[in-house]
Write a protein that holds these residues in place. Structure first.
Motif, PDB file in Angstrom:
ATOM      1  N   GLN A  65     -94.286  36.488 -26.547  1.00 19.45           N
ATOM      2  CA  GLN A  65     -93.969  35.290 -25.776  1.00 19.45           C
ATOM      3  C   GLN A  65     -94.303  35.464 -24.299  1.00 19.45           C
ATOM      4  O   GLN A  65     -94.871  34.560 -23.656  1.00 19.45           O
ATOM      5  N   LEU A  66     -93.972  36.619 -23.732  1.00 15.49           N
ATOM      6  CA  LEU A  66     -94.250  36.859 -22.312  1.00 15.49           C
ATOM      7  C   LEU A  66     -95.749  36.912 -22.035  1.00 15.49           C
ATOM      8  O   LEU A  66     -96.237  36.352 -21.032  1.00 15.49           O
ATOM      9  N   GLY A 111    -105.083  50.478  -8.406  1.00 12.18           N
ATOM     10  CA  GLY A 111    -104.238  51.132  -9.400  1.00 12.18           C
ATOM     11  C   GLY A 111    -103.186  50.239 -10.035  1.00 12.18           C
ATOM     12  O   GLY A 111    -102.363  50.725 -10.835  1.00 12.18           O
ATOM     13  N   THR A 112    -103.179  48.947  -9.741  1.00 13.69           N
ATOM     14  CA  THR A 112    -102.194  48.025 -10.318  1.00 13.69           C
ATOM     15  C   THR A 112    -102.671  47.540 -11.673  1.00 13.69           C
ATOM     16  O   THR A 112    -103.838  47.124 -11.826  1.00 13.69           O
ATOM     17  N   ASP A 113    -101.781  47.611 -12.673  1.00 17.55           N
ATOM     18  CA  ASP A 113    -102.109  47.066 -13.992  1.00 17.55           C
ATOM     19  C   ASP A 113    -102.101  45.548 -13.906  1.00 17.55           C
ATOM     20  O   ASP A 113    -101.136  44.934 -13.416  1.00 17.55           O
ATOM     21  N   MET A 114    -103.179  44.918 -14.386  1.00 19.37           N
ATOM     22  CA  MET A 114    -103.351  43.480 -14.245  1.00 19.37           C
ATOM     23  C   MET A 114    -103.604  42.834 -15.612  1.00 19.37           C
ATOM     24  O   MET A 114    -104.192  43.441 -16.504  1.00 19.37           O
ATOM     25  N   ARG A 115    -103.158  41.598 -15.732  1.00 18.57           N
ATOM     26  CA  ARG A 115    -103.488  40.755 -16.877  1.00 18.57           C
ATOM     27  C   ARG A 115    -104.537  39.762 -16.404  1.00 18.57           C
ATOM     28  O   ARG A 115    -104.342  39.047 -15.411  1.00 18.57           O
ATOM     29  N   VAL A 116    -105.661  39.705 -17.122  1.00 17.52           N
ATOM     30  CA  VAL A 116    -106.818  38.941 -16.670  1.00 17.52           C
ATOM     31  C   VAL A 116    -107.179  37.876 -17.706  1.00 17.52           C
ATOM     32  O   VAL A 116    -107.241  38.172 -18.902  1.00 17.52           O
ATOM     33  N   PRO A 158    -100.368  40.675 -11.622  1.00 16.51           N
ATOM     34  CA  PRO A 158     -99.818  42.010 -11.934  1.00 16.51           C
ATOM     35  C   PRO A 158     -99.028  42.003 -13.250  1.00 16.51           C
ATOM     36  O   PRO A 158     -98.276  41.074 -13.546  1.00 16.51           O
ATOM     37  N   LEU A 159     -99.205  43.074 -14.020  1.00 18.20           N
ATOM     38  CA  LEU A 159     -98.600  43.145 -15.362  1.00 18.20           C
ATOM     39  C   LEU A 159     -97.113  43.466 -15.319  1.00 18.20           C
ATOM     40  O   LEU A 159     -96.418  43.330 -16.320  1.00 18.20           O
ATOM     41  N   HIS A 160     -96.603  43.877 -14.134  1.00 16.91           N
ATOM     42  CA  HIS A 160     -95.176  44.214 -14.081  1.00 16.91           C
ATOM     43  C   HIS A 160     -94.302  42.995 -14.322  1.00 16.91           C
ATOM     44  O   HIS A 160     -93.111  43.118 -14.609  1.00 16.91           O
ATOM     45  N   PRO A 218     -89.437  43.060 -17.554  1.00 18.04           N
ATOM     46  CA  PRO A 218     -88.430  42.510 -18.476  1.00 18.04           C
ATOM     47  C   PRO A 218     -88.461  43.156 -19.861  1.00 18.04           C
ATOM     48  O   PRO A 218     -87.422  43.278 -20.514  1.00 18.04           O
ATOM     49  N   LEU A 219     -89.656  43.600 -20.297  1.00 21.14           N
ATOM     50  CA  LEU A 219     -89.726  44.280 -21.592  1.00 21.14           C
ATOM     51  C   LEU A 219     -88.982  45.609 -21.551  1.00 21.14           C
ATOM     52  O   LEU A 219     -88.296  45.985 -22.515  1.00 21.14           O
ATOM     53  N   THR A 220     -89.123  46.337 -20.439  1.00 26.06           N
ATOM     54  CA  THR A 220     -88.395  47.602 -20.312  1.00 26.06           C
ATOM     55  C   THR A 220     -86.888  47.368 -20.290  1.00 26.06           C
ATOM     56  O   THR A 220     -86.115  48.085 -20.940  1.00 26.06           O
ATOM     57  N   THR A 221     -86.483  46.347 -19.546  1.00 30.46           N
ATOM     58  CA  THR A 221     -85.053  46.012 -19.511  1.00 30.46           C
ATOM     59  C   THR A 221     -84.552  45.637 -20.899  1.00 30.46           C
ATOM     60  O   THR A 221     -83.473  46.078 -21.333  1.00 30.46           O
TER      61      THR A 221
END
Length: 475
Positions: free
Chosen positions: A43-44, A131-136, A156-158, A163-166
């Motif tokens: 979903q995210l 070095g930032t993880d990105m969604r493209v 940025p993918l964070h 929220p997935l880590t949480t």
């Protein structure tokens, strides 16, 4: 793995049940948590992809021209950066222009295919130059001159991973609490559910330790534990009854053996005293003593034989195999033996063919006992009538008969009518008859005969023609 299984088998039953409950709940919680995590992740990712696609569609030509005009130009500190997500223009030849102030994004082969028009869209995850993880998300577009190019929009993918880590930590915490609670509940349920088994175990150990067969376990409900408790109570009751019957048999046998042994001892002492004192016993008295000794020895031998027979038939079964027996031939053989024991009697036999399944030796002994009883109570030169018709054997004598109030006891062990105490016998013959007939699936009864005497009736299931033999493995 085998070592773990051996250790699990070595645990107490309640611990194994609690462990199984904990493992089952842990597996269920893990399956739900993983499913929830992947659904949320999907979903995210879908949400961020939609947002990036909307951003790409909302970019105007002026914004695209601004990015192209500043391509390769270093941004000064006073110059404002490009608002919103990172935007990068990809040309078919692989050249790129990134929005001012943003790190460049590596071009993927799918981005080039979109720029060349062979693919409509491209969605992927990559790492920017800083070095930032990105969604493209890459879409097809055109510049002011109408030439084809690709427009990549990245975020940025964070925004997804945080929220997935949480969520993962929350699921792990909730799952751990659930497994601990399930383990505690499993221990409680196992302890409560196995409490009747503990009572049963204590009762069995008490019986094994004290041989007290009066122990009974309360039976509640009708589940498997209740059925097991009821079966245990039934078993102890049967064992107690068997022990009581055994004690009664020993007591009765001792009482019956005492009479002939006492008489024999008295007679032998008289003979011994005569020899020791030199006083000769008159010939007539000596012959009487010897006859009494012989009679008592005969009665003792008969009693021991009856006890041996009773030990075989007391539980309803003998030692020999069950076979197809010609009942009329067995009765005819028993009649011949009865004629030898009562030569002054007339035994009138009428026997129709009948075949039964029984133990041959035990059945013949039962019929002989039935005829011996008729011979013993028949008057001198009397008649004994024997009839066998369709599996019903009747033996009728013309003796004094049996009082009605004594008929219920005639098949009891060692029971003898007060009027027959002077006659030879052990009181076991009819008891052996009853048990042998019951073991063969039949029934036997004694009743007063019309005109005086007693009639014994024995019924055995069978057929007038020989039935098939029973295989020895089935017996």
């Amino acid at each position: 793995m085998s070592g773990v299984l051996r250790r699990v088998r070595g645990l107490p039953l309640r611990s194994r049940l609690a462990l199984l409950v904990a493992v089952a709940v842990a597996a269920a919680v893990a399956a739900v948590a993983v499913t929830c995590w992947f659904l949320t992740r999907g979903q995210l990712y879908g949400q961020i992809d939609n947002n990036l696609a909307n951003e790409a569609h909302s970019l105007g030509r002026s914004q695209t021209a601004y990015i192209v005009s500043n391509c390769g130009v270093s941004q000064s500190p006073a110059q404002p950066g490009f608002p919103g997500p990172t935007v990068q223009i990809v040309y078919p030849n692989g050249q790129v222009c990134t929005s001012p102030g943003d790190a460049s994004i590596p071009v993927q082969a799918s981005d080039l295919r979109v720029a060349r028009g062979t693919q409509s869209t491209s969605t992927h995850t990559t790492t920017a130059s800083d070095g930032t993880d990105m969604r493209v998300v890459t879409l097809s577009a055109f510049d002011q001159d109408g030439e084809r190019l690709a427009l990549s929009v990245a975020s940025p993918l964070h925004e997804v991973t945080k929220p997935l880590t949480t969520l993962a930590w929350v699921l792990l915490l909730v799952g751990g609490i659930g497994v601990l609670g399930a383990t505690a509940a499993g221990l409680w349920i196992a302890r409560a559910g196995l409490r009747p088994v503990d009572k049963l175990t204590d009762a069995v150990e008490h019986v094994a330790r004290t041989e007290d067969l009066t122990v009974r376990i309360p039976v509640d409900g009708n589940d498997e534990i209740a059925r097991l408790s009821a079966s245990f109570n039934s078993m102890t009751a049967s064992l107690a009854s068997s022990r009581e019957l055994q004690r009664q048999l020993i007591a009765d046998a001792g009482h019956e053996l005492r009479t002939p042994l006492t008489s024999m001892r008295t007679n032998i002492e008289l003979l011994t005293r005569s020899e020791d004192t030199g006083r000769a016993i008159p010939p007539d008295d000596r012959r009487a003593l010897m006859a009494s000794l012989k009679a008592q020895m005969t009665e003792l031998a008969a009693l021991i034989g009856d006890l041996q027979e009773l030990s075989r038939t007391g539980l309803g079964a003998g030692d020999g195999p069950v076979k197809v027996v010609s009942l009329h031939e067995t009765v005819r053989s028993a009649v011949e033996r009865a004629r030898l024991r009562g030569p002054e009697l007339t035994i009138d036999a009428e026997l129709a063919p009948w075949y039964v399944r029984a133990e041959p030796a035990a059945l013949e002994r039962a019929i002989v006992n039935l005829l011996d009883n008729a011979v013993k109570f028949s008057p001198e030169k009397g008649t004994v009538e024997v009839r066998l018709m369709r599996g019903t054997l009747t033996v009728r004598d013309h003796g004094p008969g049996i009082p009605a109030d004594e008929l219920p006891y005639v098949f009891d062990r060692f029971w003898r009518s007060p009027t027959a105490r002077a006659l030879p016998g052990s009181g076991l013959g009819l008891s052996i008859v009853a048990r042998t007939v019951e073991a063969s699936g039949g029934e036997v009864a004694l009743a007063a005969a019309d005109g005086g005497g007693t009639v014994a009736t024995m019924r055995l299931p069978g057929a007038p023609t020989p039935p098939p033999e029973i295989p020895e493995s089935a017996t």
